[in-house]
Design a protein around this motif. Structure first.
Motif, PDB file in Angstrom:
ATOM      1  N   VAL A 428      41.123 -35.865 -16.983  1.00  0.00           N
ATOM      2  CA  VAL A 428      40.570 -35.572 -18.312  1.00  0.00           C
ATOM      3  C   VAL A 428      39.841 -34.238 -18.307  1.00  0.00           C
ATOM      4  O   VAL A 428      39.972 -33.434 -19.243  1.00  0.00           O
ATOM      5  CB  VAL A 428      39.639 -36.710 -18.771  1.00  0.00           C
ATOM      6  N   ALA A 429      39.053 -33.969 -17.259  1.00  0.00           N
ATOM      7  CA  ALA A 429      38.350 -32.688 -17.180  1.00  0.00           C
ATOM      8  C   ALA A 429      39.335 -31.523 -17.168  1.00  0.00           C
ATOM      9  O   ALA A 429      39.154 -30.527 -17.882  1.00  0.00           O
ATOM     10  CB  ALA A 429      37.476 -32.649 -15.923  1.00  0.00           C
ATOM     11  N   GLY A 430      40.377 -31.648 -16.372  1.00  0.00           N
ATOM     12  CA  GLY A 430      41.384 -30.590 -16.345  1.00  0.00           C
ATOM     13  C   GLY A 430      42.085 -30.427 -17.673  1.00  0.00           C
ATOM     14  O   GLY A 430      42.361 -29.303 -18.120  1.00  0.00           O
ATOM     15  N   ALA A 431      42.373 -31.562 -18.339  1.00  0.00           N
ATOM     16  CA  ALA A 431      43.057 -31.498 -19.631  1.00  0.00           C
ATOM     17  C   ALA A 431      42.190 -30.802 -20.680  1.00  0.00           C
ATOM     18  O   ALA A 431      42.675 -30.004 -21.491  1.00  0.00           O
ATOM     19  CB  ALA A 431      43.433 -32.901 -20.092  1.00  0.00           C
ATOM     20  N   ILE A 432      40.887 -31.105 -20.682  1.00  0.00           N
ATOM     21  CA  ILE A 432      39.979 -30.466 -21.644  1.00  0.00           C
ATOM     22  C   ILE A 432      39.923 -28.961 -21.401  1.00  0.00           C
ATOM     23  O   ILE A 432      39.996 -28.154 -22.339  1.00  0.00           O
ATOM     24  CB  ILE A 432      38.575 -31.090 -21.547  1.00  0.00           C
ATOM     25  N   ALA A 433      39.800 -28.561 -20.133  1.00  0.00           N
ATOM     26  CA  ALA A 433      39.748 -27.129 -19.802  1.00  0.00           C
ATOM     27  C   ALA A 433      41.027 -26.421 -20.221  1.00  0.00           C
ATOM     28  O   ALA A 433      40.998 -25.324 -20.802  1.00  0.00           O
ATOM     29  CB  ALA A 433      39.492 -26.952 -18.316  1.00  0.00           C
ATOM     30  N   LEU A 434      42.167 -27.039 -19.930  1.00  0.00           N
ATOM     31  CA  LEU A 434      43.444 -26.418 -20.295  1.00  0.00           C
ATOM     32  C   LEU A 434      43.617 -26.343 -21.803  1.00  0.00           C
ATOM     33  O   LEU A 434      44.139 -25.351 -22.333  1.00  0.00           O
ATOM     34  CB  LEU A 434      44.605 -27.205 -19.673  1.00  0.00           C
ATOM     35  N   GLN A 435      43.193 -27.392 -22.499  1.00  0.00           N
ATOM     36  CA  GLN A 435      43.304 -27.380 -23.955  1.00  0.00           C
ATOM     37  C   GLN A 435      42.481 -26.238 -24.542  1.00  0.00           C
ATOM     38  O   GLN A 435      42.928 -25.529 -25.447  1.00  0.00           O
ATOM     39  CB  GLN A 435      42.830 -28.723 -24.519  1.00  0.00           C
ATOM     40  N   MET A 436      41.281 -26.030 -24.008  1.00  0.00           N
ATOM     41  CA  MET A 436      40.448 -24.921 -24.468  1.00  0.00           C
ATOM     42  C   MET A 436      41.111 -23.582 -24.173  1.00  0.00           C
ATOM     43  O   MET A 436      41.124 -22.675 -25.016  1.00  0.00           O
ATOM     44  CB  MET A 436      39.074 -24.983 -23.794  1.00  0.00           C
ATOM     45  N   LEU A 437      41.677 -23.455 -22.970  1.00  0.00           N
ATOM     46  CA  LEU A 437      42.299 -22.180 -22.577  1.00  0.00           C
ATOM     47  C   LEU A 437      43.531 -21.894 -23.429  1.00  0.00           C
ATOM     48  O   LEU A 437      43.717 -20.779 -23.929  1.00  0.00           O
ATOM     49  CB  LEU A 437      42.663 -22.226 -21.097  1.00  0.00           C
ATOM     50  N   PHE A 438      44.379 -22.892 -23.626  1.00  0.00           N
ATOM     51  CA  PHE A 438      45.574 -22.695 -24.446  1.00  0.00           C
ATOM     52  C   PHE A 438      45.193 -22.357 -25.889  1.00  0.00           C
ATOM     53  O   PHE A 438      45.770 -21.462 -26.502  1.00  0.00           O
ATOM     54  CB  PHE A 438      46.451 -23.952 -24.422  1.00  0.00           C
ATOM     55  N   ALA A 439      44.230 -23.100 -26.431  1.00  0.00           N
ATOM     56  CA  ALA A 439      43.818 -22.848 -27.814  1.00  0.00           C
ATOM     57  C   ALA A 439      43.198 -21.461 -27.956  1.00  0.00           C
ATOM     58  O   ALA A 439      43.379 -20.794 -28.977  1.00  0.00           O
ATOM     59  CB  ALA A 439      42.826 -23.911 -28.273  1.00  0.00           C
ATOM     60  N   VAL A 727      34.455 -20.969 -18.775  1.00  0.00           N
ATOM     61  CA  VAL A 727      34.588 -19.914 -17.754  1.00  0.00           C
ATOM     62  C   VAL A 727      35.972 -19.286 -17.806  1.00  0.00           C
ATOM     63  O   VAL A 727      36.124 -18.053 -17.714  1.00  0.00           O
ATOM     64  CB  VAL A 727      34.292 -20.494 -16.352  1.00  0.00           C
ATOM     65  N   LEU A 728      37.014 -20.104 -17.948  1.00  0.00           N
ATOM     66  CA  LEU A 728      38.377 -19.568 -18.017  1.00  0.00           C
ATOM     67  C   LEU A 728      38.555 -18.675 -19.244  1.00  0.00           C
ATOM     68  O   LEU A 728      39.229 -17.633 -19.175  1.00  0.00           O
ATOM     69  CB  LEU A 728      39.391 -20.712 -18.045  1.00  0.00           C
ATOM     70  N   LEU A 729      37.977 -19.050 -20.375  1.00  0.00           N
ATOM     71  CA  LEU A 729      38.073 -18.218 -21.572  1.00  0.00           C
ATOM     72  C   LEU A 729      37.329 -16.903 -21.373  1.00  0.00           C
ATOM     73  O   LEU A 729      37.802 -15.840 -21.806  1.00  0.00           O
ATOM     74  CB  LEU A 729      37.519 -18.970 -22.783  1.00  0.00           C
ATOM     75  N   LYS A 730      36.164 -16.965 -20.724  1.00  0.00           N
ATOM     76  CA  LYS A 730      35.436 -15.733 -20.427  1.00  0.00           C
ATOM     77  C   LYS A 730      36.253 -14.833 -19.497  1.00  0.00           C
ATOM     78  O   LYS A 730      36.238 -13.604 -19.625  1.00  0.00           O
ATOM     79  CB  LYS A 730      34.090 -16.069 -19.779  1.00  0.00           C
ATOM     80  N   MET A 731      36.975 -15.449 -18.567  1.00  0.00           N
ATOM     81  CA  MET A 731      37.808 -14.666 -17.644  1.00  0.00           C
ATOM     82  C   MET A 731      38.898 -13.917 -18.392  1.00  0.00           C
ATOM     83  O   MET A 731      39.283 -12.811 -18.005  1.00  0.00           O
ATOM     84  CB  MET A 731      38.421 -15.586 -16.588  1.00  0.00           C
ATOM     85  N   THR A 732      39.426 -14.525 -19.450  1.00  0.00           N
ATOM     86  CA  THR A 732      40.487 -13.877 -20.225  1.00  0.00           C
ATOM     87  C   THR A 732      39.931 -13.009 -21.344  1.00  0.00           C
ATOM     88  O   THR A 732      40.684 -12.532 -22.192  1.00  0.00           O
ATOM     89  CB  THR A 732      41.426 -14.934 -20.836  1.00  0.00           C
ATOM     90  N   ASP A 733      38.612 -12.818 -21.354  1.00  0.00           N
ATOM     91  CA  ASP A 733      37.950 -11.982 -22.356  1.00  0.00           C
ATOM     92  C   ASP A 733      38.225 -12.513 -23.763  1.00  0.00           C
ATOM     93  O   ASP A 733      38.522 -11.764 -24.690  1.00  0.00           O
ATOM     94  CB  ASP A 733      38.424 -10.527 -22.236  1.00  0.00           C
ATOM     95  N   THR A 734      38.142 -13.852 -23.887  1.00  0.00           N
ATOM     96  CA  THR A 734      38.390 -14.519 -25.168  1.00  0.00           C
ATOM     97  C   THR A 734      37.119 -15.228 -25.620  1.00  0.00           C
ATOM     98  O   THR A 734      36.369 -15.765 -24.796  1.00  0.00           O
ATOM     99  CB  THR A 734      39.525 -15.554 -25.025  1.00  0.00           C
ATOM    100  N   LYS A 735      36.888 -15.224 -26.913  1.00  0.00           N
ATOM    101  CA  LYS A 735      35.717 -15.893 -27.464  1.00  0.00           C
ATOM    102  C   LYS A 735      35.766 -17.381 -27.135  1.00  0.00           C
ATOM    103  O   LYS A 735      36.800 -18.032 -27.282  1.00  0.00           O
ATOM    104  CB  LYS A 735      35.659 -15.694 -28.981  1.00  0.00           C
ATOM    105  N   VAL A 736      34.626 -17.920 -26.686  1.00  0.00           N
ATOM    106  CA  VAL A 736      34.550 -19.335 -26.314  1.00  0.00           C
ATOM    107  C   VAL A 736      34.385 -20.189 -27.566  1.00  0.00           C
ATOM    108  O   VAL A 736      33.407 -20.065 -28.299  1.00  0.00           O
ATOM    109  CB  VAL A 736      33.378 -19.592 -25.348  1.00  0.00           C
ATOM    110  N   THR A 737      35.371 -21.007 -27.828  1.00  0.00           N
ATOM    111  CA  THR A 737      35.310 -21.963 -28.939  1.00  0.00           C
ATOM    112  C   THR A 737      35.741 -23.333 -28.422  1.00  0.00           C
ATOM    113  O   THR A 737      36.563 -23.426 -27.509  1.00  0.00           O
ATOM    114  CB  THR A 737      36.227 -21.550 -30.097  1.00  0.00           C
ATOM    115  N   VAL A 738      35.183 -24.366 -28.998  1.00  0.00           N
ATOM    116  CA  VAL A 738      35.489 -25.726 -28.569  1.00  0.00           C
ATOM    117  C   VAL A 738      36.117 -26.484 -29.726  1.00  0.00           C
ATOM    118  O   VAL A 738      35.534 -26.580 -30.807  1.00  0.00           O
ATOM    119  CB  VAL A 738      34.221 -26.459 -28.082  1.00  0.00           C
TER     120      VAL A 738
END
Length: 777
Positions: A428-439, A727-738
């Motif tokens: 579940v933790a991985g799925a949430i992180a990936l969902q945030m990164l993909f979105a 953190v992954l979104l920050k790495m891609t220089d993308t605004k962090v949204t949930v």
């Protein structure tokens, strides 16, 4: 300690595992099944690269596209191929018409002979679809008689929808966009391009997130039956074995279960490999022959799994004191320490933070740091969850009888409860992180098409061999079509051959022309020149009255002589640019039909824009059927508001396929683990029933024992998943949204899996709650 002594003790443990009576066999069997499920998924993962490569090779082995400068001349070794792809209710159907031009014309892979006109060879999946009751509209579009099926070498997947039909006089279409002359179906793969850094980050994260739960489940499976095994090891101390020897013997038992798991895993994989050939997940299908694990990785799994079983067992027994008179595990254990458990997620963040802000334009990500950071964060869940479960259940007391039974059990064995939930929490933790990164990054890989869906929902290209007016009339009379606007496109040049100045040419009635430009006034016979189009600077220069221009200028020797001369009239009008329904500005000249020279009509390509009544069922299928009656090579397509990068879409599809497999593993492994826990508590349940405890109370206590750790695990997974995603979104220089709805969906899916497993474990639980369970030998 010598290697010889190690091997003797491990062998003794393996012997005890297989000769320990019914209890030993059940324990080894449960361990083997649990490990086997994980091994099967690991083998499947190692086979994915080979499957992708096999699909790609099949695609290029049947390629029928050549560039105009490399197209072969007509001979007895050539075949004309017409692209007649279509769709049916969002499913893509690959279609080709074939007309051999000689006895030695090449056959496409998967065919034994060319179908004659009126005949069709189809894929097994398409044949099944055409024979179904729901495919009546598709059968009307593909009325040819089915004379055979395409064999495996001609398909990229078992569920692919494809057909080859016999062509008749395709030469009249040759030179158009849909018909090609070829002398071989073998194409060359394009040179591989360096992957975008963000896409590479996505791939790495997907693999780690999907494989981590597998490793967690394998580690948990080798500890099945741990408490009973430890009590039995006390007997070995009584007959003279020291503590180190008993631990090695226990490791030997776990090793035997892991080896049996390798055998089970291989069997599960072979069974799943065959099943994979008959299913399609998210539009992706394979043949069983594609799923061949990479030999090096398969050997690594065969070595790593038994080794991990030994290491996990030895580490687990470090906190257990096995004495001749019993096992000191039932006493209150020392409180778990928190400080070292926090080091794992903090270390993961420490590896990822230095790469913040790189994105697509600021350099590549370090693959090892990305992998290590994500692994440490997810492993941190497995370290933190036992501490959290212990800390929370220690403060839970008052409540109903079922609640107190559950809480007391958790207080005595919180580690076992946490191990059951670790895998679902990691997933579940991985799925949430990936969902945030993909979105977060999908907007970078999704472009607006510019299509104006309020003005048209479909468009159709009409071949030059068909009448545009008749095609428009036929489509306008189709049920569900509100309006059909017809336009013809061509080119104008300043010279007959290779003009330095050229511009576009559009022909249509006044109503149609107003859809592509702002006209001052319009009547039949008018000609307009469009101003204000940034990319078209030649049109105003070519619009001088009396200037001689050429419609359809030639750019090669084969096109020479097709040009049609036309003189710019004195009364030419100016028009302003306007986006057409496709979303692009049309520059150049606009003609009403009577203003166009008669000889030029055959040089233009017809387009029809369709407004649909989307409330009509299958309206798009009705349009496609009508288009097929107009001309077999007419190609309608649907408008969409946006289009996504093919690579990004493939990664996302891979995630969905992998997630489906991991969820299946999670459910199966949780069920095995739950059954093992119930088996461990068989006598306890029987005692409670013998003393008059209601079955309903015991069933609720088992539910609470599952629900409390799951709730804590999902809460921890949400926190870690959101942290990793940020953190992954920050790495891609993308605004962090949930996207909180997605977070709730991920946790809901995890909860649903646990509820299903709990429901499936109720029947065995009821069978175990009998007084005769107290009987022993």
């Amino acid at each position: 300690m010598s290697a010889r002594q190690w091997s003797k003790d491990l062998a003794m443990g393996a012997k005890f595992a297989f000769t320990g009576g019914r209890e030993g066999w059940v324990r080894v069997l449960l361990t083997g099944v649990g490990v086997g499920l994980g091994v099967a998924l690991l083998l499947l993962t190692t086979a994915i690269p080979n499957a992708m490569q096999a699909r790609s090779d099949r695609e290029y082995s049947r390629m029928d596209v050549v560039y105009s400068d490399s197209e072969p001349a007509k001979s007895d070794k050539t075949v004309l191929v017409a692209n007649v792809d279509t769709e049916f209710r969002t499913q893509d159907i690959r279609g080709r018409q074939l007309e051999p031009e000689g006895l030695r014309a090449p056959l496409p892979p998967g065919l034994e002979k060319f179908p004659a006109p009126g005949e069709m060879v189809v894929s097994p999946a398409l044949k099944k679809l055409l024979e179904s009751k729901d495919a009546k509209l598709l059968r009307e579009r593909l009325p040819e008689r089915i004379t055979g099926t395409i064999s495996e070498p001609g398909l990229i997947g078992s569920a692919e929808l494809a057909f080859y039909s016999g062509g008749d006089n395709l030469a009249r279409y040759h030179g158009g966009p849909n018909v090609t002359r070829i002398d071989t179906f073998q194409g060359e793969a394009p040179p591989s391009e360096e992957m975008d850094p963000v896409l590479l980050l996505l791939v790495l994260t997907v693999f780690v997130v999907l494989l981590m739960p597998v490793g967690v489940f394998i580690a948990a499976a080798v500890r099945f039956g741990g408490e009973r095994r430890d009590r039995r090891l006390a007997a070995l101390r009584l007959v003279g074995a020291d503590s180190r020897m008993t631990r090695r013997i226990a490791a030997g038992e776990a090793l035997s279960g892991a080896v049996l798991g390798l055998l089970f895993g291989t069997g599960f994989f072979l069974i799943g490999r065959q099943i994979a050939g008959s299913v399609e997940i998210f539009g992706f299908s394979v043949f069983p022959s594609y799923l061949n694990p990479t030999p090096v990785l398969a050997v690594l799994i065969a070595v790593a799994v038994p080794a991990a079983a030994v290491v996990v067992t030895l580490l687990a027994l470090r906190g257990v004191v096995i004495e001749p008179l019993g096992v000191v595990r039932t006493a209150r254990p020392a409180r778990r320490r928190l400080w070292w458990r926090l080091l794992l997620p903090l270390g993961g963040i420490g590896l990822l933070v230095p790469m913040i802000g790189k994105g697509t334009e600021n350099g590549n990500f370090n693959e090892y740091m990305v992998t290590g950071g994500v692994i440490l964060l997810l492993v941190g869940i497995t370290a933190l969850l036992p501490w959290i479960v212990e800390a929370v259940v220690a403060r839970l007391n008052s409540g109903s009888v079922s609640w107190q039974l559950a809480v007391r059990r958790l207080q005595l064995s919180s580690g076992t409860a946490a191990r059951m939930v670790n895998g679902i929490a990691v997933a579940v933790a991985g799925a949430i992180a990936l969902q945030m990164l993909f979105a977060g990054v999908q907007s970078d890989y999704t472009e607006s098409t510019g299509n104006d869906l309020s003005r048209a929902q479909m468009q159709m290209s009409v071949p030059r061999t068909a009448s545009l007016a008749d095609a428009r009339e036929s489509l306008a009379g189709t049920r569900g079509v509100r309006d059909a606007m017809a336009l013809s496109d061509g080119w104008l040049g300043a010279t007959k051959k290779d003009p330095e100045r050229s511009t576009g040419l559009t022909v249509g009635g006044c109503a149609s022309l107003r859809e592509v430009a702002k006209l001052p006034s319009c009547r039949e016979g008018d000609v307009f020149v469009v101003h204000g189009v940034e990319y078209d600077t030649d049109a105003p220069k070519l619009a001088a009255a009396g200037q001689k221009l050429y419609i359809d200028p030639s750019y090669s020797e084969s096109e020479k002589g097709k040009e049609v001369a036309w003189t710019v009239p004195r009364d030419i009008k100016k028009a302003d640019a306007r986006n057409d329904p496709q979303g692009r500005e049309r520059g150049g000249f606009l003609f009403t039909p009577s203003a166009l020279p008669t000889a030029a009509a055959s040089t233009l390509d017809g387009q029809i824009y369709l407004q649909l009544d989307l409330a009509v069922p299958d309206v798009r299928e009705l349009v496609r059927n009508a288009a097929a009656k107009v001309d077999p090579l007419a190609s309608p397509w649907s408008y969409s508001a946006s289009e996504r990068s093919e690579t990004f879409g493939s990664i996302r599809t891979g995630l969905f396929v992998g997630a489906a497999c991991v969820l299946a593993l999670i459910g199966a492994s949780l069920l095995v683990s739950q059954l093992e826990q119930l088996r461990e508590r068989k006598k306890l349940l029987s005692v409670l029933v013998a003393f008059g405890t209601r079955r309903r109370t015991l069933s609720l206590s088992v539910l609470w024992q599952t629900a409390i750790p799951v709730a804590l695990g999902l809460l921890l997974a949400s926190v870690v998943g959101l942290t990793l995603g940020a953190v992954l979104l920050k790495m891609t220089d993308t605004k962090v949204t949930v996207d909180w709805l997605s977070v709730l969906a991920m946790t809901g899916i995890g909860s649903a899996v646990v509820l299903v497993v709990t429901a499936l474990s109720v029947p065995p639980l009821l069978r175990l709650m009998r007084p005769d369970g107290l009987r022993t030998e």
